[in-house]
Every structure is written in C-alpha cells, then in structure tokens.
Design an enzyme around this catalytic site. Sequence first.
Site, PDB file in Angstrom:
ATOM      1  N   LEU A  51       0.872  -1.058  -0.136  1.00 26.92           N
ATOM      2  CA  LEU A  51       0.051  -0.004  -0.070  1.00 26.92           C
ATOM      3  C   LEU A  51       1.046   1.252   0.037  1.00 26.92           C
ATOM      4  O   LEU A  51       1.564   1.306   0.940  1.00 26.92           O
ATOM      5  CB  LEU A  51      -0.912   0.063   1.343  1.00 26.92           C
ATOM      6  CG  LEU A  51      -1.630   1.372   1.556  1.00 26.92           C
ATOM      7  CD1 LEU A  51      -2.683   1.721   0.385  1.00 26.92           C
ATOM      8  CD2 LEU A  51      -2.239   1.175   2.918  1.00 26.92           C
ATOM      9  N   SER A  65      -7.259   6.810  -8.947  1.00 29.02           N
ATOM     10  CA  SER A  65      -7.550   7.696 -10.027  1.00 29.02           C
ATOM     11  C   SER A  65      -8.095   9.018  -9.596  1.00 29.02           C
ATOM     12  O   SER A  65      -8.067   9.184  -8.292  1.00 29.02           O
ATOM     13  CB  SER A  65      -8.109   7.044 -11.178  1.00 29.02           C
ATOM     14  OG  SER A  65      -8.051   8.114 -12.435  1.00 29.02           O
ATOM     15  N   TYR A 101      -1.687  17.171 -13.011  1.00 24.80           N
ATOM     16  CA  TYR A 101      -2.191  16.319 -12.276  1.00 24.80           C
ATOM     17  C   TYR A 101      -3.256  15.597 -13.052  1.00 24.80           C
ATOM     18  O   TYR A 101      -3.293  14.255 -13.178  1.00 24.80           O
ATOM     19  CB  TYR A 101      -3.074  16.960 -11.132  1.00 24.80           C
ATOM     20  CG  TYR A 101      -3.707  15.996 -10.205  1.00 24.80           C
ATOM     21  CD1 TYR A 101      -3.075  15.151  -9.229  1.00 24.80           C
ATOM     22  CD2 TYR A 101      -5.071  15.848 -10.125  1.00 24.80           C
ATOM     23  CE1 TYR A 101      -3.657  14.365  -8.536  1.00 24.80           C
ATOM     24  CE2 TYR A 101      -5.749  14.880  -9.397  1.00 24.80           C
ATOM     25  CZ  TYR A 101      -5.053  14.193  -8.542  1.00 24.80           C
ATOM     26  OH  TYR A 101      -5.641  13.378  -7.540  1.00 24.80           O
ATOM     27  N   LYS A 119      -3.240  11.499 -14.197  1.00 23.17           N
ATOM     28  CA  LYS A 119      -4.075  10.448 -13.690  1.00 23.17           C
ATOM     29  C   LYS A 119      -4.890   9.890 -14.821  1.00 23.17           C
ATOM     30  O   LYS A 119      -5.320   8.607 -15.026  1.00 23.17           O
ATOM     31  CB  LYS A 119      -5.298  11.124 -12.840  1.00 23.17           C
ATOM     32  CG  LYS A 119      -4.483  11.590 -11.590  1.00 23.17           C
ATOM     33  CD  LYS A 119      -4.329  10.276 -10.822  1.00 23.17           C
ATOM     34  CE  LYS A 119      -3.885  10.625  -9.228  1.00 23.17           C
ATOM     35  NZ  LYS A 119      -3.690   9.589  -8.280  1.00 23.17           N
ATOM     36  N   VAL A 168     -12.172  13.912  -1.635  1.00 26.15           N
ATOM     37  CA  VAL A 168     -11.960  13.412  -0.299  1.00 26.15           C
ATOM     38  C   VAL A 168     -11.144  14.445   0.600  1.00 26.15           C
ATOM     39  O   VAL A 168     -10.468  15.172   0.133  1.00 26.15           O
ATOM     40  CB  VAL A 168     -11.021  12.209  -0.477  1.00 26.15           C
ATOM     41  CG1 VAL A 168     -10.939  11.442   1.080  1.00 26.15           C
ATOM     42  CG2 VAL A 168     -11.549  11.042  -1.223  1.00 26.15           C
TER      43      VAL A 168
END
Length: 259
Positions: A9, A144, A158, A162, A189
């Site tokens: 991770l 993503s 950015y 992605k 988020v």
Amino acid sequence: MSVTPVVILTGAGRGIGFAILTHLLSLPSPPNILAVTRTITSPLKSLAVSHNNLETVSVDFSSPSLDLKSEIATSVIGVAVSRWGRIDSLILNHGVLEPVAKVGDANVAEWENSFRTNFFSNVELIAGAVDELRKSKGRVVMISSGAATGAYTGWGAYGASKAALNHLNMTLALEETDITTVAVRPGVVDTDMQVALREVHGKVMKPEEHAKFLNLKKSGTIVKPEDVAPILGNLAMKAEKSLSGKYFNWTDDALAVYR
C-alpha cells in the site's frame, strides 16, 4: 492450509492511504501489509508496533527514475518478498497535485516531477511486482481521479498524469490476463490535498471551480477517507476478474458489493 495475502500500500501515512490501512488491519483475517510512505508518521509507527503483520518503509516517489527503480526493487518489492515470500496486491495511492498552474505558465521540470510521482513510479512498482502478481493471480488497485476525465484550470499536470494512469490500467488488463487491475475515482476526499486547494490554489482556478471545493467542505458533503477506504481495500483483497481494466467512480453500482 490458507495463505495470508500480502498487500503493498503506497501513500499509507495519511489521508486515504492511512484509512485503507486501518480498514485492512481491522478485517477478521487481515493481510500482511507493506505500508509505503514518504514520511513515516507517528500514527503509522504506532500501528507498526502493535501489528506484527505490518511493515513500513519510506520511499520518495519523486526521486529521479533511475534511482527510484533501484529503490523500488530493494526497499519495496524486495522487502515484501523477503519477509513474506509473495505479493498478492498493490494499492497505488500516492500522488501529488502540484504544480497547479495554467499551461501557458508551465514549468516543464515541475510537470516531470508530477509524472514521475503520479505515473512513472507506478509503472516501476507494477513492473517490479509483476512476476509475483502473476504467480498469485493478484490484484492492482489504482487510485485515479475525476481530473483524469474532466479538466480544471491549473490542474493540467495532475489530470494528465491520472489519465495516463487510467490508460496504464487498461493496458495492464490487456497484457496480464492473470492479474486483475482496477482504477477508482474516490471523489473529493477530505485530505491535505483539499486543504491546499481551498487555501492556496484558489488564485489559479476559476472562481466557480474554487467555490465548488469550498462549498463541499462547508456543506459537509466532502467524502471522508474512512468512507471510501473500505471499497479500495476490499477491491485489493477480492476484486472480480470482470472488473479488470475498468475505471470506476467509488459510488458506482458495480462496486456496491465491496462496500
């Protein structure tokens, strides 16, 4: 006898990555986890002390590619295989938003750093782990962004990195039929990246674009890391082959069973 799966991770020290980590550790049968982060935070250190199935390593994915390839081979892939003898999943979560600047003001060196961090390091991680993932019929989960398919003022580096990640996901699914690979848009988020968007980068974005992120936070409708983390962690553990090569919003019905 069942074998405990091994998950690598990245971006595990904070935000979405830390939430994924705590979710995986809370499972009834948690995997062995190699948590990779640029800075090993105090909460991450504490978890490593209390969980013998957790190992931490510090890697700066913005390093020049030749040095990074060697570091990934030894400090990431090598550590996981040396300790646990296998790799079952990659969760590719690390990334940077910067530079936030219009294309007309672009500093190509800064774009190179963005791609090195958000894209090339992921290519190197997958290439380094692919032999183990073939053996385990493993999984790759790529974090993503909506910016991969929709543009915002100043987000060129950015968004393009992605979008490249999404294409990597499709290519990997085509080339490696024993590996299940999925790209997921986690929504807006509530992380340090969003703090920077609200407090620093508004001067580059259009007022209505900046207002969107301000209003999401003010209204409480911004996504919490702990809300999206279970889907991402569960995909790494049990994503079905039918999902491979596809790009999803985390709220898509196809992912409902992973909540």
